[in-house]
Design an enzyme around this catalytic site. Sequence first.
Site, mmCIF file in Angstrom:
data_model
loop_
_atom_site.group_PDB
_atom_site.id
_atom_site.type_symbol
_atom_site.label_atom_id
_atom_site.label_comp_id
_atom_site.label_asym_id
_atom_site.label_seq_id
_atom_site.Cartn_x
_atom_site.Cartn_y
_atom_site.Cartn_z
ATOM 1 N N HIS A 15 38.010 42.401 42.189
ATOM 2 C CA HIS A 15 38.696 42.746 43.272
ATOM 3 C C HIS A 15 37.694 43.103 44.440
ATOM 4 O O HIS A 15 37.801 42.568 45.541
ATOM 5 C CB HIS A 15 39.467 44.152 43.169
ATOM 6 C CG HIS A 15 40.882 43.867 42.440
ATOM 7 N ND1 HIS A 15 40.689 44.548 40.997
ATOM 8 C CD2 HIS A 15 41.825 43.121 42.436
ATOM 9 C CE1 HIS A 15 41.679 43.978 40.330
ATOM 10 N NE2 HIS A 15 42.735 43.446 41.271
ATOM 11 N N GLN B 158 56.955 39.104 39.404
ATOM 12 C CA GLN B 158 56.089 38.208 38.673
ATOM 13 C C GLN B 158 55.920 38.496 37.182
ATOM 14 O O GLN B 158 55.234 37.755 36.496
ATOM 15 C CB GLN B 158 54.850 38.068 39.617
ATOM 16 C CG GLN B 158 53.862 39.181 39.514
ATOM 17 C CD GLN B 158 52.836 38.818 40.593
ATOM 18 O OE1 GLN B 158 52.831 38.873 41.623
ATOM 19 N NE2 GLN B 158 51.531 38.674 39.922
ATOM 20 N N ASP C 10 42.514 33.300 38.386
ATOM 21 C CA ASP C 10 43.889 32.887 38.406
ATOM 22 C C ASP C 10 43.988 31.543 38.694
ATOM 23 O O ASP C 10 44.657 31.427 40.033
ATOM 24 C CB ASP C 10 44.742 33.992 38.961
ATOM 25 C CG ASP C 10 44.660 35.271 38.127
ATOM 26 O OD1 ASP C 10 45.173 35.574 37.146
ATOM 27 O OD2 ASP C 10 43.622 36.080 38.623
ATOM 28 N N SER D 98 39.491 41.915 34.258
ATOM 29 C CA SER D 98 41.064 42.138 34.255
ATOM 30 C C SER D 98 41.471 43.598 34.218
ATOM 31 O O SER D 98 40.927 44.230 33.504
ATOM 32 C CB SER D 98 41.438 41.018 33.384
ATOM 33 O OG SER D 98 42.964 41.429 33.284
ATOM 34 N N SER D 99 42.381 43.779 35.212
ATOM 35 C CA SER D 99 43.035 44.970 35.120
ATOM 36 C C SER D 99 43.752 45.322 33.537
ATOM 37 O O SER D 99 43.761 46.280 33.228
ATOM 38 C CB SER D 99 44.309 45.182 36.120
ATOM 39 O OG SER D 99 43.528 44.888 37.204
HETATM 40 P P1 AMP Z 1 45.524 41.186 40.782
HETATM 41 O O1 AMP Z 1 45.430 42.775 40.959
HETATM 42 O O2 AMP Z 1 45.133 41.294 39.357
HETATM 43 O O3 AMP Z 1 46.804 40.540 41.052
HETATM 44 O O4 AMP Z 1 44.335 40.246 41.309
HETATM 45 C C1 AMP Z 1 44.218 40.290 42.669
HETATM 46 C C2 AMP Z 1 43.152 39.271 42.970
HETATM 47 O O5 AMP Z 1 42.061 39.379 42.673
HETATM 48 C C3 AMP Z 1 43.799 37.955 42.171
HETATM 49 O O6 AMP Z 1 43.547 36.880 43.474
HETATM 50 C C4 AMP Z 1 43.047 37.539 41.447
HETATM 51 O O7 AMP Z 1 42.597 36.201 41.011
HETATM 52 C C5 AMP Z 1 41.756 38.209 41.791
HETATM 53 N N1 AMP Z 1 40.757 38.563 40.530
HETATM 54 C C6 AMP Z 1 41.297 39.458 39.435
HETATM 55 N N2 AMP Z 1 40.327 39.358 38.461
HETATM 56 C C7 AMP Z 1 39.187 38.734 38.857
HETATM 57 C C8 AMP Z 1 38.022 38.299 38.440
HETATM 58 N N3 AMP Z 1 37.517 38.840 37.209
HETATM 59 N N4 AMP Z 1 37.104 37.591 39.408
HETATM 60 C C9 AMP Z 1 37.604 37.217 40.485
HETATM 61 N N5 AMP Z 1 38.764 37.653 41.206
HETATM 62 C C10 AMP Z 1 39.459 38.177 40.231
#
Ligand code: AMP
Length: 256
Positions: free
Chosen positions: A35, A59, A148, A183-184
């Site tokens: 993030h 989602q 993603d 990843s979260s």
């Molecule tokens: P999320 O909070 O998981 O929906 O992620 C928010 C944004 O962060 C999305 O556009 C994801 O693709 C991006 N994101 C999540 N993990 C990563 C990562 N390891 N590297 C780059 N971008 C990420």
Amino acid sequence: MRLVRTAGELRAALALSRAEEIGLVPTMGAYHAGHLALLRAARDENDLLVVSLFVNPAQFDSGDDLTAYPRDEERDARIAAEAGADILFAPSVEELYPPGYQTWIDVEELSRGLEGAARPGHFRGVATVCCKLFNLVRPTRAYFGQKDAQQVAVVRRMARDLHLDVELRVVPTVRDEDGLALSSRNVRLSPEERTRALALHRALATRDPNRARELLDGVAVDYVEVADFEPRVLAGAIRVGDTRLIDNVVLEGDPE
Ligand code: AMP
């Protein structure tokens, strides 16, 4: 940084700012270095940085996954502020999906395979919430992670098909030193599961679907496939314990 929770407050904050170039980073929270990479890019390239923090129920195809999704708004707000966000938009579910809500965006073909096959309705939820955020924020640029890859493809197609005036910026996947894509959901892995999870990136790094499938022998694989996105990727999803992990490597252009 201003924390706003309603569409009205958001519009008022945007009007006050009079910014010419607005960067939007849509997120579901539980911030990690992935993030941060998006926030940094958006901060560098725009006058105003808007971050949305919304765990979008539309989602999630599984109620358990939605319930178990890590949430810590206070920590996320602190990190967003430190990263230079001007506005944090953290709406309630009722704000974005009030009673009577019934309008959805379906990016038909791109939503079908890979993640879409494993998680029915997932990309309908993603496309819809992104369109709503684009309409609310009217960003010059919106930032997404290459991690993603199918999400990027779906949102890009939607933006083109609906003539949305937004530039999509895609940030390379941020990984731990051992290659695991951040990843979260990684916080849910036990140390032993985390070690098993490394197999996914190791397999995809071969850039060869057959070799990758061989290397994942014995692992619960949802799919390992070449996907014709822009750029083309070798994408995979595995299950480790109760956690589902996805990753991809770019097959052309920049290595990641
Ligand atoms: P999320 O909070 O998981 O929906 O992620 C928010 C944004 O962060 C999305 O556009 C994801 O693709 C991006 N994101 C999540 N993990 C990563 C990562 N390891 N590297 C780059 N971008 C990420």
